[in-house]
Every structure is written in structure tokens, then in C-alpha cells.
Design a protein around this motif. Sequence first.
Motif, short mmCIF file in Angstrom:
data_model
loop_
_atom_site.label_atom_id
_atom_site.label_comp_id
_atom_site.label_asym_id
_atom_site.label_seq_id
_atom_site.Cartn_x
_atom_site.Cartn_y
_atom_site.Cartn_z
N VAL A 1 0.85 -1.20 0.00
CA VAL A 1 0.00 0.00 0.00
C VAL A 1 0.89 1.24 0.00
O VAL A 1 1.47 1.60 1.02
N ARG A 2 1.00 1.88 -1.17
CA ARG A 2 1.79 3.12 -1.28
C ARG A 2 0.88 4.35 -1.32
O ARG A 2 1.25 5.41 -0.86
N PHE B 1 -2.78 6.51 8.23
CA PHE B 1 -2.66 5.41 7.27
C PHE B 1 -1.20 5.12 6.90
O PHE B 1 -0.90 4.06 6.35
N GLY B 2 -0.32 6.06 7.17
CA GLY B 2 1.09 5.87 6.84
C GLY B 2 1.34 5.80 5.35
O GLY B 2 2.18 5.02 4.88
N ALA B 3 0.60 6.60 4.58
CA ALA B 3 0.72 6.56 3.13
C ALA B 3 0.21 7.85 2.53
O ALA B 3 -0.51 8.62 3.18
N GLU C 1 5.81 15.57 7.81
CA GLU C 1 6.38 15.61 9.15
C GLU C 1 5.41 15.09 10.22
O GLU C 1 5.81 14.83 11.36
N GLU C 2 4.13 14.95 9.85
CA GLU C 2 3.14 14.46 10.81
C GLU C 2 3.16 12.95 10.97
O GLU C 2 2.44 12.41 11.81
N LEU C 3 3.98 12.25 10.16
CA LEU C 3 3.94 10.79 10.16
C LEU C 3 4.23 10.22 11.55
O LEU C 3 3.49 9.34 12.03
N ALA C 4 5.27 10.70 12.22
CA ALA C 4 5.64 10.16 13.53
C ALA C 4 4.53 10.40 14.56
O ALA C 4 4.21 9.52 15.36
N VAL C 5 3.91 11.59 14.49
CA VAL C 5 2.81 11.91 15.41
C VAL C 5 1.62 10.99 15.14
O VAL C 5 1.00 10.44 16.06
N GLY C 6 1.32 10.80 13.86
CA GLY C 6 0.20 9.94 13.49
C GLY C 6 0.41 8.51 13.95
O GLY C 6 -0.53 7.87 14.43
#
Length: 478
Positions: A378-379, A401-403, A453-458
Motif C-alpha cells: 500500500v503506497r 494510514f502511513g501513506a 512531518e506528521e507521520l511520527a505523530v500519526g
Amino acid sequence: MGIVAGLDSSPEFTRIVVCDADTGAVLKQGYAPHPVEGRPSDVDPQAWLLSLGEAAGGGLLEGVQAIGVSAQQNAVVPLDAQGNTVRPALVGGDKRAQVAAADLVDALGGREAWAQAVGCVPQAAQPVTKLRWLNKTEPDAALRTAVLLQAHDWLVWQLLGRPVRRTTDRGGASGTGYWSAATGSYRSDLVELALGHQVMLPEVIGPAEAAGTTPEGLLISAGTGETMAAAFGLGIGLGDAVVSLGASGSVMAVHPEALVDNTGMITSLADATGMHLPVVTTLNAVRTLRGAVEMLGLSDLESLSDLAMKSTPGSHGLVLLPYLEGERTPNLPHTAGTLSGLRRESMKPEHLARAAFEGMLCGLADALDVLRGRGVEVRRVFLLGAAAELSAVQAAAPALFGAQVVVPQPADYAAIGAARQAAWALGVSQGTLDPRTPPMWQGPAAQVLEPGEELAVGQAVRQQFVAVREQMYPGAFR
């Protein structure tokens, strides 16, 4: 190559798009509601033909060389030996068949036996379950049934003038509960288990094959179910997933092989291109948001979204497990929702609003992870439904979702997918297209959102959700 048309016969209306066969550009459109009140469980299929005729009025199909048909899934049309309908088509969610679904699961030996047989566990809406219901409640109609068609099969057959040959496609067949995407073949024994006797089933033809040609020389392609047509209209491929936000939610992705899932969480469908389309369903998506709207005394989803944006990721520690109607993913049919992390500082409307959005999206991320856990790449995630336009959804979804998240502009993607199928079959018949490669149409206009940059927070918010879920329902996904 000229122009082609795609028609989508949904539960409530027929929509037709006329497209340039080379580029996919929509040239003309038609629309008409079915002449039925509400969304009944039984519908005379002639209603679909009446709205089709109305939608095609005013010379809409003039110059069209090929037509593709998409139609509502789970509708089953029982015909007698002469090709007449035995009774109205059984359509919709059909909760009256819930007991029949449980009967079928037990009759074959449990959920795992069904998953191994056809890649799905019977649900109330599925054709195989409706056949069991018909057998038990209307035995005379069941006995007279000699042929089974789905909605798109029946419409294709009608457009072709009711020929002896009846066809379907892999996508539509894979949703019946009596065709296996893994083996590419019918399980007629399961039809007999449900209906009580053998019947004629439509021939499953390839994605680029034509079902036939009308007396006027109009090519009709194989047709398919709405889900498969919409995926084809969106142009999704390997690495893409689609998250659909309705009252309930669904997550599907393109994969090169059928996935057999013994837990029954994955429904192993085929797509409209020769690939596979594993689907995971959640019972609680936008109904979670609507519940929060009522709980907070707000007027609509937009107000809830605006309120949620006043909070911050993580909702000040509030976590909502949104299992309001029980849940299918994970399989917790008798649960209720849970609100965890209440502290004095978190007891504010904006934090509850944010927790509703995060809970809904984390539940869908769980469904995505079911597919990822089986090797599905899933990209990109295509986010569909009116709620996809809400700012709170768009702010949180990419990181949870990390994508990359793609929000396509609203369009009739099922009808466009049907038209693309028609262009493919037309090109193959003319020798200008390869039967293994569909026409390359322009992708949908869309908004693209990156996790950034929100990936780590998510991901921290996701972990917070998972921790509460594991505390409440340990091993729910094992």
C-alpha cells in the motif's frame, strides 16, 4: 477509436457517461432514478430497464460503438427455464437473510471451510445467502428457478436481446459466494447447498472479452459489479488501496493473487482487469461521526470537523474504539463502543470530536493493516465518500494510514469504469488493443495529501489506539 458508453445501474438510479475511447474524457452524461420507492429488498428488474431508457433519452447514445455495464452488487435475479423472472430480484443488504447466512456457515462446517472454498464467509447480503433464504421461505419459487443472474448479467443479456448464451465476469462472479477467485471456477455444490438443486450459471468471460453484439451492431462488454467498475474507473493498480467512507467502511487493494483468509476478515474478490481485489469491511465509519454530532448537539459533519480541528493529534489522550454496531474487523459482533482516557483536561467537546475522527480512521487503518499483513503493498490510499472532503479527515488520514492519500474529485467512477471496459473490448475486437492491457485513460482530478512531518505523530496516535484495543480485546486480530 471513437466513443463508448458506460452505464451504472446503482440501487437507486441509472447513470450513463459517454466517453472518448482513447482518452476517457467524458463527453455527455445521462441520469434517471429507478421507478421504485426507497430501497426495497425486492425489485422488479424491469425498473432497471425503464430508468436505463430514460437516462439514455435525447439521443445520448448516438454514435456510440460499445457499451459497458456496471450494476449494484449482491442483487440476484432468479429466472425460470424460459428466461422469465420467477420473482422480483433480491437486492440490497437484506437483513432478513441473517439466519440463512448462519445456517450456511454451519452447513459447510464453519467460517474456515467457506474461506477455503470461495474466499469469503457468507453474509446476509450475498447471493448465496439469498438463495438459502429463498429455499427456506419461498420453496415453490426456489424450485422453479433454473438460471441465476446478477444485476449486470441480466442487463447485458437484455441489451443483447436475451440470447441463449448468458455471461458474467470474474469481478461479479467473485461476489456471489459460489465462485472462487483463487481457482477461477464455480462451486455449483454450494448453489445446491443453498437453493436445494442445481441451476444454470452464466459463463465467466475474460476482462477484455465482449459479451456479444446487439442486432444494431453495438458491442457490449463483459460488465462487472459496481466496486470493480469504480476501481477500474479510478485507475488503481498495484500499490494502491481504496478506503470508502460510508456509514460502514471498506478497504480494498489490487493484488496479483487471491488471498484466502481463514478468519473471514478478508473477502477475496476479483477485479475487472484480471487481477484480484481483496476487501476488508468495517461496520463503523461515518456512523461514528454522526453519533458524535448528535452527542455534542451539533448540526452536521462540517461542524464536527471544525470543532475537531481545535484539538490536537491524540485528542488529549482520548481514544474512541468505534465499535458502535459491533464490529466485523476485528470480529467482535456483540461489542459496543469504548471511550478511554477521560481526564479533567480532556473533557472538552473539541477533544471528543477529534477522538471520533481518529477512532474512525484508526479502525480503517486496522483494516488496511489486515491487508498489509498478508503482503499487500500500500503506497497510495484513495479516499472516497462525502466525508473524505472534511478537513479533519484530510488532516489526520495520511499520518494514520502511513501513506500518501489521494482524494479524487466526485465523479461517476463506476460508470467511467464501465466505459473503460467497453473501450478495451472494442479495441481488442478491432485489433488495436492487447487483451492483457487496458486502455490508458487520464487519471481523475484529485487532491494529493502527504504524511510529511506528521507521520511520527500519526503513528503515535495509532499506537495509542492499538494499546487501548489490546487492553479491551486482547488478541482481537490473532
